[in-house]
Design an enzyme around this catalytic site. Structure first.
Site, short mmCIF file in Angstrom:
data_model
loop_
_atom_site.label_atom_id
_atom_site.label_comp_id
_atom_site.label_asym_id
_atom_site.label_seq_id
_atom_site.Cartn_x
_atom_site.Cartn_y
_atom_site.Cartn_z
N LYS A 18 51.88 29.69 34.34
CA LYS A 18 52.80 30.85 34.44
C LYS A 18 53.61 30.71 35.72
O LYS A 18 53.05 30.53 36.80
CB LYS A 18 51.96 32.14 34.48
CG LYS A 18 52.72 33.40 34.18
CD LYS A 18 51.74 34.56 34.03
CE LYS A 18 52.41 35.90 34.23
NZ LYS A 18 51.46 37.01 34.21
N HIS A 42 49.18 48.93 42.15
CA HIS A 42 47.93 48.16 42.38
C HIS A 42 47.12 48.78 43.52
O HIS A 42 45.90 48.91 43.43
CB HIS A 42 48.27 46.70 42.77
CG HIS A 42 48.95 45.90 41.72
ND1 HIS A 42 50.11 45.20 41.96
CD2 HIS A 42 48.64 45.66 40.42
CE1 HIS A 42 50.48 44.57 40.86
NE2 HIS A 42 49.60 44.83 39.91
O1 PNS Z 1 48.16 41.17 36.10
P1 PNS Z 1 47.93 40.55 34.75
O2 PNS Z 1 48.71 39.26 34.62
O3 PNS Z 1 48.19 41.52 33.64
O4 PNS Z 1 46.37 40.18 34.69
C1 PNS Z 1 45.80 39.63 33.52
C2 PNS Z 1 44.38 39.09 33.78
C3 PNS Z 1 44.32 38.22 35.01
C4 PNS Z 1 43.44 40.27 34.00
C5 PNS Z 1 43.95 38.31 32.52
O5 PNS Z 1 44.97 37.45 32.16
C6 PNS Z 1 42.67 37.53 32.70
O6 PNS Z 1 41.59 38.09 32.78
N1 PNS Z 1 42.80 36.18 32.79
C7 PNS Z 1 41.71 35.27 33.03
C8 PNS Z 1 41.39 34.44 31.79
C9 PNS Z 1 40.47 35.20 30.87
O7 PNS Z 1 39.37 35.58 31.22
N2 PNS Z 1 40.96 35.43 29.63
C10 PNS Z 1 40.24 36.16 28.62
C11 PNS Z 1 40.54 37.63 28.75
S1 PNS Z 1 39.69 38.59 27.54
#
Ligand code: PNS
Length: 158
Positions: free
Chosen positions: A41, A17
């Site tokens: 989660k 990261h």
């Molecule tokens: O570190 P991660 O858990 O892989 O991150 C995933 C993240 C936070 C980027 C993704 O789950 C996200 O954008 N969540 C917010 C909800 C959202 O916008 N969902 C639609 C995505 S197309």
């Protein structure tokens, strides 16, 4: 001013990261590291703990801020006036899902996604694997900053 968002769970932050945020900061005027608040989660660290560790990681990075968000990522980007989402791509296995999310986010709002190829040094590193290895006593000292390692050891001993 070009603002980018680096989103994720960061449970906890790893050197993978840190690498992506550092490189994003070299490409944009400002970078907002956005920690997802996701009550459904189970996480090892609270959102506040994750933010604290990320702020420690970003102390030397003048143009990097750390915030939390809930709901849709694109709504947060619009609120923060960010035009771009920056994410790391560790391996081809990440690509299908990242592409799908990038296309969904572009269809929801005028927010572009930039996928940065992860430095090969960190391509096998994920927060989940770091936690699993640490839980079974494996050495993850080269994969996370020392203050993260201390907190990991402490939390897993509880
Ligand atoms: O570190 P991660 O858990 O892989 O991150 C995933 C993240 C936070 C980027 C993704 O789950 C996200 O954008 N969540 C917010 C909800 C959202 O916008 N969902 C639609 C995505 S197309």
């Amino acid at each position: 001013m070009r603002i980018a968002v680096c989103p994720g769970s960061f449970d906890p932050v790893t050197y993978g990261h840190v690498d992506i945020v550092t490189r994003a900061a070299a490409l944009f005027d400002q970078v907002i590291v956005a920690v997802l608040v996701n009550d459904s989660k189970r996480s090892l660290f609270s959102v506040d703990e994750r933010i604290e560790m990320l702020r420690q990681a970003a102390t030397e990075m003048a143009a990097v801020e750390v915030k939390s968000f809930s709901g849709l990522l694109v709504d947060f980007c619009v609120e923060q006036q960010a035009t771009t989402i920056v994410k790391g791509l560790r391996a081809t296995g990440d690509f299908d899902y990242e592409l799908q999310m990038a296309q969904m986010n572009a269809s929801l709002a005028r927010v572009e996604t930039v996928l940065l190829p992860t430095n090969p040094q960190w391509s096998f590193v994920s927060s989940s694997l770091v936690k699993e290895v640490a839980r079974f006593g494996g050495d993850v000292s080269g994969l996370v900053p020392s203050y993260v390692l201390d907190r990991l050891k402490h939390r897993l001993a509880e």
